[in-house]
Design a protein around this motif. Sequence first.
Motif, short mmCIF file in Angstrom:
data_model
loop_
_atom_site.label_atom_id
_atom_site.label_comp_id
_atom_site.label_asym_id
_atom_site.label_seq_id
_atom_site.Cartn_x
_atom_site.Cartn_y
_atom_site.Cartn_z
N LYS A 119 -0.23 -5.43 10.70
CA LYS A 119 0.50 -4.60 9.74
C LYS A 119 -0.38 -3.50 9.13
O LYS A 119 0.12 -2.60 8.46
CB LYS A 119 1.05 -5.48 8.60
N ILE A 120 -1.69 -3.60 9.36
CA ILE A 120 -2.63 -2.66 8.75
C ILE A 120 -2.80 -1.43 9.62
O ILE A 120 -3.18 -1.53 10.79
CB ILE A 120 -4.00 -3.35 8.52
N VAL A 175 -15.54 -8.68 8.61
CA VAL A 175 -15.78 -9.04 10.01
C VAL A 175 -14.52 -8.79 10.83
O VAL A 175 -14.55 -8.16 11.90
CB VAL A 175 -16.22 -10.52 10.13
N LEU A 176 -13.39 -9.26 10.31
CA LEU A 176 -12.13 -9.13 11.04
C LEU A 176 -11.65 -7.68 11.08
O LEU A 176 -11.13 -7.21 12.10
CB LEU A 176 -11.07 -10.03 10.41
N LEU A 177 -11.82 -6.95 9.99
CA LEU A 177 -11.43 -5.53 9.97
C LEU A 177 -12.25 -4.74 11.00
O LEU A 177 -11.70 -3.89 11.72
CB LEU A 177 -11.63 -4.94 8.57
N LEU A 184 -1.56 2.98 -4.58
CA LEU A 184 -2.78 2.26 -4.21
C LEU A 184 -2.59 1.34 -3.01
O LEU A 184 -3.56 0.86 -2.44
CB LEU A 184 -3.30 1.45 -5.41
N ARG A 185 -1.34 1.07 -2.65
CA ARG A 185 -1.02 0.20 -1.50
C ARG A 185 -1.69 -1.17 -1.66
O ARG A 185 -2.61 -1.53 -0.92
CB ARG A 185 -1.40 0.86 -0.17
N ILE A 186 -1.20 -1.94 -2.63
CA ILE A 186 -1.75 -3.27 -2.91
C ILE A 186 -1.32 -4.26 -1.84
O ILE A 186 -0.13 -4.38 -1.53
CB ILE A 186 -1.29 -3.77 -4.29
N VAL A 187 -2.30 -4.95 -1.26
CA VAL A 187 -2.04 -5.96 -0.23
C VAL A 187 -2.64 -7.29 -0.66
O VAL A 187 -3.87 -7.41 -0.78
CB VAL A 187 -2.65 -5.54 1.13
N PRO A 188 -1.83 -8.32 -0.92
CA PRO A 188 -2.38 -9.64 -1.22
C PRO A 188 -3.04 -10.24 0.03
O PRO A 188 -2.51 -10.14 1.13
CB PRO A 188 -1.15 -10.46 -1.63
N VAL A 189 -4.21 -10.85 -0.17
CA VAL A 189 -4.95 -11.48 0.92
C VAL A 189 -5.20 -12.94 0.56
O VAL A 189 -5.56 -13.26 -0.58
CB VAL A 189 -6.31 -10.76 1.15
N THR A 190 -5.02 -13.82 1.55
CA THR A 190 -5.23 -15.25 1.34
C THR A 190 -6.29 -15.77 2.29
O THR A 190 -6.19 -15.57 3.51
CB THR A 190 -3.93 -16.04 1.59
N GLY A 225 -1.36 -10.04 3.73
CA GLY A 225 0.03 -10.03 3.29
C GLY A 225 0.68 -8.67 3.47
O GLY A 225 0.15 -7.77 4.13
N ASP A 226 1.85 -8.52 2.88
CA ASP A 226 2.62 -7.28 2.96
C ASP A 226 2.27 -6.37 1.79
O ASP A 226 2.05 -6.85 0.67
CB ASP A 226 4.12 -7.57 2.94
N VAL A 227 2.24 -5.08 2.03
CA VAL A 227 2.02 -4.10 0.96
C VAL A 227 3.10 -4.29 -0.11
O VAL A 227 4.29 -4.37 0.22
CB VAL A 227 2.06 -2.66 1.49
#
Length: 377
Positions: free
Chosen positions: A84-85, A109-111, A216-222, A274-276
Motif C-alpha cells: 500500500k506504500i 530494513v523492510l522499507l 501528513l498521511r498518518i499510517v499506523p504500524v504494528t 496499516g492504512d493511511v
Amino acid sequence: MSKFDSIRFYHDDEVSAIIQSIEQHPMVKSLIDFTFPNITNDQFHELLHGINSIKDFQSKIIYHTLQRVLANSSEGISSTGFEKIDPDTSYLYISNHRDILLDTSFLNVLLLEKGKVMTASAMGDNLVKKKLFLDLAKLNRNFMVKRNLPPRELLESSKNLSEYIYHLLTDENRSVWIAQREGRTKDGNDATHPGVLKMIGMACNEASMIDYLKKLRIVPVTISYEYDPTDKLKMPQLMAKMSDETYIKEKNEDFINLMSGVVGQKKRIHLHIGDVLDTELDVIQAETTNVNKQIQLIAKAIDDQIIANYKLWPTNYIAYDLLNNTNTFEKEYTDKEKQLFLRRLELKVDKNNEAMVDTFLEMYANPVVNKLKLQNA
C-alpha cells in the motif's frame, strides 16, 4: 544555524567527517566486527572511507548489522501491508513501541528491501547521552526528542519538534517514524497517547487540525515479537506501578535495555503497515469540531488499527489461557510451545510470587484481551 540544529540528524555532507572522527573508537570496531566477522583491518578502513551519506551508512553497515541481529536472535521477520506504500511518497508512521532500537530499525530494513522511502526516526535524547551514541544515532537518521525539560522549555521544544516533522514530510519528502507514546509499552497494552498527537499538531497553520493531519498521511504500524527480549527487564517497573510506587531507573538502565533488546531472543517477528488515516479523519471532523475530542478519536482510530493488525503468537494465547486457567485457545499452540513458554516463565520470574507471575503473563496476554475487546465492540 538552523532552528532544527539541536535535534536534527546529520546532513550527507557532514557524514564523512563524522565517520573519520569515530573510526578509531573501539565500539565502532566492535560493531563492524560483529557485522562482518571476517573483515580485515584494510577492509575495515576501506568500508568506512566509502561511507559518504546516511544512505551509505544505513545500507552498507546498519542493514547488515540488523541481518546479523535477526540471524542470531530470531527466527526471522515477516511483514504485511507494504504494497500500500507508494515508493515516492512520505508518510508519518505512528507505531506501537516494544523495543528501544529495533522497532524502527526493522521497519527501515523492510522499507529498504522493498524500495520505499526509509524513515527519519524520533529518539529520546536520554538514550544518547554519550557522544558516540549520539553520532551513531544521527548517522542512522534519528532525530532527538528532548526529555526532562521545564514546562516552558518543553513547550518550545515540542513546537520545534512538530515543525521539524512537518519539514521532513513536506519539504524533504522524508517519511517519519514516531512511537505512539513516550517510552515502550511494557504491559502489552498498546495505546496512543493524545499528547503525541497534540505535539504533531502544534505546527498546524490551517484553520482545521484535521485537514492539517490529513496532509501528513498518518499510517499506523504494528510490530509484534513472539518473545519480548526485554520482558524480564520490564518487570520491576510494572511491579512498582502495580504497587502505586514511583519507579526510579538504575544507572545505565536504558543502555542495558537497549543492548538486551538487540541480543535477546525474539523468535518470530511480524510488522504490519496499516492504512493511511483518511476517511476516518473525515468522519471525526463531521462528528465534532472540538479539537481535544478530535485528538481522542484519532488516537482511538490509530489504536484500533494497531490492535486489529497485531500478529498474535502462540506465546500470547498460552499466556491468556494460563492467566485465566482456561483452554480457550489450546488449538493455537502445541504442547511443546507451551512447555517452552513455561520454562521461560520459570527462568524470568519467581514462581512463588503470584503477583509477579500474573504481571508477566499479562504482558503477553493483553494483546489477546485487547483484540477480543475490539472484536466485540
